[in-house]
Design a protein around this motif. Structure first.
Motif, mmCIF file in Angstrom:
data_model
loop_
_atom_site.group_PDB
_atom_site.id
_atom_site.type_symbol
_atom_site.label_atom_id
_atom_site.label_comp_id
_atom_site.label_asym_id
_atom_site.label_seq_id
_atom_site.Cartn_x
_atom_site.Cartn_y
_atom_site.Cartn_z
ATOM 1 N N PRO A 150 0.822 -1.210 0.000
ATOM 2 C CA PRO A 150 0.000 0.000 0.000
ATOM 3 C C PRO A 150 0.856 1.259 0.000
ATOM 4 O O PRO A 150 1.875 1.275 0.675
ATOM 5 C CB PRO A 150 -0.788 -0.121 1.306
ATOM 6 N N PRO A 151 0.452 2.290 -0.739
ATOM 7 C CA PRO A 151 -0.808 2.420 -1.467
ATOM 8 C C PRO A 151 -0.934 1.560 -2.716
ATOM 9 O O PRO A 151 -2.017 1.481 -3.255
ATOM 10 C CB PRO A 151 -0.848 3.909 -1.830
ATOM 11 N N GLY A 152 0.129 0.891 -3.182
ATOM 12 C CA GLY A 152 0.006 0.014 -4.348
ATOM 13 C C GLY A 152 0.874 0.463 -5.506
ATOM 14 O O GLY A 152 1.491 1.538 -5.467
ATOM 15 N N ARG A 157 -1.637 3.038 -10.227
ATOM 16 C CA ARG A 157 -2.351 4.158 -9.604
ATOM 17 C C ARG A 157 -2.382 5.367 -10.528
ATOM 18 O O ARG A 157 -3.371 6.087 -10.601
ATOM 19 C CB ARG A 157 -1.719 4.492 -8.257
ATOM 20 N N GLN A 158 -1.286 5.574 -11.268
ATOM 21 C CA GLN A 158 -1.268 6.683 -12.227
ATOM 22 C C GLN A 158 -2.300 6.456 -13.326
ATOM 23 O O GLN A 158 -3.008 7.376 -13.734
ATOM 24 C CB GLN A 158 0.126 6.836 -12.834
ATOM 25 N N GLN A 159 -2.388 5.198 -13.797
ATOM 26 C CA GLN A 159 -3.354 4.907 -14.863
ATOM 27 C C GLN A 159 -4.785 5.107 -14.375
ATOM 28 O O GLN A 159 -5.646 5.594 -15.107
ATOM 29 C CB GLN A 159 -3.146 3.470 -15.371
ATOM 30 N N ILE A 160 -5.038 4.741 -13.121
ATOM 31 C CA ILE A 160 -6.376 4.941 -12.560
ATOM 32 C C ILE A 160 -6.675 6.433 -12.422
ATOM 33 O O ILE A 160 -7.761 6.895 -12.788
ATOM 34 C CB ILE A 160 -6.500 4.204 -11.213
ATOM 35 N N ASP A 172 -6.210 12.846 -6.964
ATOM 36 C CA ASP A 172 -4.769 12.865 -6.743
ATOM 37 C C ASP A 172 -4.254 11.424 -6.662
ATOM 38 O O ASP A 172 -4.847 10.602 -5.963
ATOM 39 C CB ASP A 172 -4.519 13.586 -5.414
ATOM 40 N N VAL A 173 -3.176 11.120 -7.393
ATOM 41 C CA VAL A 173 -2.585 9.774 -7.315
ATOM 42 C C VAL A 173 -2.355 9.376 -5.859
ATOM 43 O O VAL A 173 -2.521 8.213 -5.476
ATOM 44 C CB VAL A 173 -1.237 9.712 -8.076
ATOM 45 N N GLU A 174 -2.000 10.345 -5.044
ATOM 46 C CA GLU A 174 -1.632 10.054 -3.656
ATOM 47 C C GLU A 174 -2.812 9.598 -2.798
ATOM 48 O O GLU A 174 -2.612 9.039 -1.732
ATOM 49 C CB GLU A 174 -0.980 11.279 -3.005
ATOM 50 N N GLU A 175 -4.032 9.880 -3.222
ATOM 51 C CA GLU A 175 -5.171 9.441 -2.408
ATOM 52 C C GLU A 175 -5.703 8.083 -2.859
ATOM 53 O O GLU A 175 -6.637 7.548 -2.272
ATOM 54 C CB GLU A 175 -6.290 10.491 -2.396
ATOM 55 N N ILE A 176 -5.108 7.509 -3.912
ATOM 56 C CA ILE A 176 -5.570 6.212 -4.427
ATOM 57 C C ILE A 176 -4.829 5.076 -3.724
ATOM 58 O O ILE A 176 -3.598 5.070 -3.661
ATOM 59 C CB ILE A 176 -5.341 6.108 -5.953
ATOM 60 N N VAL A 333 -9.570 2.592 -3.812
ATOM 61 C CA VAL A 333 -10.368 3.694 -3.283
ATOM 62 C C VAL A 333 -9.565 4.971 -3.471
ATOM 63 O O VAL A 333 -8.345 4.984 -3.280
ATOM 64 C CB VAL A 333 -10.718 3.478 -1.792
ATOM 65 N N ALA A 334 -10.280 6.023 -3.894
ATOM 66 C CA ALA A 334 -9.723 7.379 -3.840
ATOM 67 C C ALA A 334 -10.306 7.960 -2.564
ATOM 68 O O ALA A 334 -11.474 8.348 -2.521
ATOM 69 C CB ALA A 334 -10.118 8.181 -5.078
ATOM 70 N N ALA A 335 -9.510 7.959 -1.500
ATOM 71 C CA ALA A 335 -10.063 8.060 -0.145
ATOM 72 C C ALA A 335 -10.055 9.455 0.445
ATOM 73 O O ALA A 335 -10.411 9.632 1.616
ATOM 74 C CB ALA A 335 -9.328 7.091 0.772
#
Lengths: 491, 491
Positions: A150-152, A157-160, A172-176, A333-335
């Motif tokens: 995590p976060p993974g 995560r960038q693609q998401i 934000d990539v950082e919240e995924i 999750v984008a949390a």
């Protein structure tokens, strides 16, 4: 889109536009084959499809004709279910045993899976995914295994994040945080924002897994009236937020604004915006379950509620399990402001999502073609829905109401009240068919005369036959139950 | 085993058997090369390895000689740490923030990962696993995706049950549930048998993830004295089981009977049998964390406590993450009488383990070769341990005590009490080295002068250099702290 589907589509458009009207003869097979330059068997396939959708019917030795009562017209289709009327107070949840009993019975390969929560596996590019898996793992730098924590995986995560961006949602990539499917994302979010005894808002009816999550964490469910077309009743939600006693405020909402399970309802954009504003006003976090968001039949992906969040209060949960890669268990999750809390819970409970799965998805997305796959998937589900709606209209008892979702792969069917869905389920199992009885979609089991029907398994004749059988069983129960209710007077 | 390792091994055996004694000259490179029929460079590599292990040393222009003080002999090695003396009462846990702070700092590719919880990735057959992944998924019947749902892939569960059987432990396929690594198995078991506020026994010191799990579920930790060689003190445990007030009984024990993390202790077979009997007498379930069981240096796999369970009270949790397939996230639990409860919790929280990972492991195990891989892995870890022990003996401050585990890849190092492990960790990070400071292994952070050292990353010179650096830092702290403690008298 295959050739026969293209041809069927062209004819369907002529019908819907009124160029071909009820009773009109459709061009003969020979005629169509010649003018369109396609083989007679292709034309036949197209006509079979249109027939299954209820748009045309064959007359012996005469050819195909536009049906008099189109499935899309008011007179032919059963009415829409009415908005739900849940209890006004929150309640403890003890539904899990029933859910497991029902699901346990349905786990048999030979059943027609109308009760399944999954779409048909033949709809997914499993072979291409397997190749991506192999090539992703060949390229693997062992450090990627550490990166999978995590976060993974960063690239995934960038693609998401990029897909959010393309659809107009800034994330934000950082919240995924990558999770083991959306199910884990949802559960971790709920755990992050609640303590045992807290009150959580859900839709009525709601996905049974949400109820099970509440039960597991010892939370109180507050079910809010929900419309089968446009989702949760915001006035009722606003009132609940005001009404709840100060010592027991609402701590979170777990909602599916797009293609809700089981209703299929889709909140319009403006209503989503209002929802987010209302919750922001009360400082209540929204756990947004959006696993069906990509399965829209309309031209545009509906924006998630997350798109309107300026406070970091929306935790947007989704996955690839329903749209691309069942079994790979890659969700996220984008949390928002809970990102650190969720990431830590993930680390503590399951450490990380599987590296091979993360690599495969990352590789697939990098290669391109996801949107092409999605277009085919959506079209297939839309066609299946037409077939299912036509079969329900034809075979289900008078007084049946049915939803007409603009995406996903569930119908919500409200049967005449004497029908008990658990009994119908039991009878259907005997005929080799599973159903999802309404009782499992509410803490107080109030939807006893409803069933959720999965039309996402593209075996048209099997689907039609199964719905005919269920319709006959339901009709018998509706009549039998009426007799039975009347019977005390006979003695 | 490579050729130079075989040769080093042969020489080491001559030394340990006494055939070659301290001060004896080892055969010259030319001699050994001729008599053994191996190249001079192979002999050199073997001698470098033996030198790193502290068994031999070079004398300029004279050759190699057996060292006077062997790492295996009493005079050379630091003393073993004493059994722990934890607090007598249970306590709430609030350690997670510290754990995440420490772990977060250590997540950098360029660090020498002495603080890591994972062995070196180069020890694992990642390429063969990737091929198994590809062939497993090529053969995939889509129905396997449904089969992957809990309890998990049938073939994989049979293979796991078979391995239990081979090692003499009777486990029913039906009680095995596949999970996302052992971490999930352990957490689900804990959730299955406790309610918030309950008391749970752990070893002292204990793996920080166990403490985090207790904290997450709002449980009380009762730490029991543990010996660095043979594990938990059964008399102390028996007393605690008797002493605990009736309104707050001990609801579970979470223990690592084989190669405990961080101590490396191994409970002898008889002691495991006693443990199981004691807990059965009190009806207390045992959550057995056995992720290092396969990493034994002795000839036999130590039996798990589960082997002695006749009541279904032992939940045996393990995984392939530390022994075969890091990152695949395939673990399991043989959950005894809690099997249904755990399976349901698994379904509710993360649905299932990833299909590709399950297929890959199943395919790998079916092909054979796991035991061959394990033998190489164990030998490599054992050699690394010798190197690490020698470096600790050589570089760490006087008064240092160190464990000498018979398996796994951790040393538990007790430094002179003035040394603060968090400070040492901070200083080591500045030198590009991570450590696991003792504070994170107890709810009351009592192991402030201890560190756990990971020797499972086979880069011998890097390991030696890093331990030399840490030893120097620790020595400085031990002296500096002594000065500092003395300083008040100077004013």
């Amino acid at each position: 889109m295959k050739r026969y589907e293209r041809h069927a589509d062209a004819i369907a458009q002529l019908i819907h536009s009124g160029a071909l009207r009820p009773g009109d003869r459709v061009p003969s097979v020979r005629e169509a084959s010649r003018t369109r330059g396609i083989s007679p068997s292709t034309v036949f396939e197209a006509y079979y499809l249109l027939e299954a959708q209820g748009l045309i019917h064959a007359r012996p030795r005469s050819g195909y004709y536009v049906s008099a009562r189109l499935p899309g017209t008011a007179e032919a289709r059963p009415a829409e279910p009415l908005p739900s009327q849940p209890a006004a107070t929150s309640t403890g949840v003890a539904i899990s045993d029933l859910v497991f009993e029902v699901l346990g019975l349905a786990r048999d390969r030979d059943l027609v899976p109308l009760g399944s929560a999954f779409p048909g596996l033949e709809l997914f590019p499993l072979e291409r995914l397997a190749r991506c898996l192999a090539s992703g793992m060949r390229k693997l730098d062992p450090w990627n295994i550490v990166q999978s924590l995590p976060p993974g995986d960063e690239r995934l995560r960038q693609q998401i994040a990029l897909r959010y961006g393309v659809h107009g949602t800034a994330v934000d990539v950082e919240e995924i945080i990558i999770t083991n499917g959306a199910m884990e994302a949802l559960n971790l979010c709920l755990e992050a924002v609640t303590q045992p005894g807290d009150v959580v808002v859900v839709e009525s009816p709601t996905f049974y897994a949400a109820l099970q999550a509440l039960e597991r964490l010892n939370l109180q469910a507050l079910e809010i009236a929900t419309h089968p077309r446009d989702g949760i009743d915001l006035a009722a939600l606003a009132e609940a937020l005001e009404r709840q006693p100060p010592h027991q405020p609402i701590k979170a909402c777990w909602l599916m604004p797009s293609f809700q399970n089981p209703l299929g309802s889709l909140m319009p954009e403006g209503k989503k915006r209002e929802l987010v504003a209302l919750l922001a006003h009360h400082g209540v976090p929204l756990i947004e379950d959006d696993v069906y968001g990509e399965l829209h039949f309309g031209p545009q992906r509906p924006p998630p509620a997350k798109a309107f969040d300026t406070e970091g209060l929306v935790m947007h949960c989704s996955s690839f399990s329903k749209s691309l890669a069942p079994g790979y268990r890659v969700g996220w999750v984008a949390a928002g402001r809970q990102a650190t809390a969720v990431q830590r819970l993930k680390l503590m409970t399951t450490l990380s999502a599987a590296t091979p799965s993360q690599q495969a998805l990352s590789e697939y997305l990098a290669q391109g073609g996801y949107d092409r796959h999605l277009r085919a998937l959506r079209r297939s589900l839309e066609q299946q829905q037409a077939i299912a709606l036509a079969a329900v209209a034809q075979h289900f008892p008078r007084g049946t109401r049915v939803s007409r979702p603009e995406g996903g792969y569930f119908l919500w069917v409200e049967l005449p009240p004497p029908v008990n869905a658990l009994e119908l389920h039991r009878l259907a199992l005997q005929q080799g068919i599973s159903l999802a009885p309404g009782q499992i979609f509410s803490a107080d089991q109030r939807f006893a005369h409803c069933v959720r029907i999965n039309y996402g398994h593209p075996a048209q004749h099997r689907l039609q036959a199964a719905l005919a059988t269920v319709g006959q069983l339901a009709t018998r129960l509706a009549m039998g139950a009426a007799e039975h209710q009347a019977s005390p007077n006979c003695y």
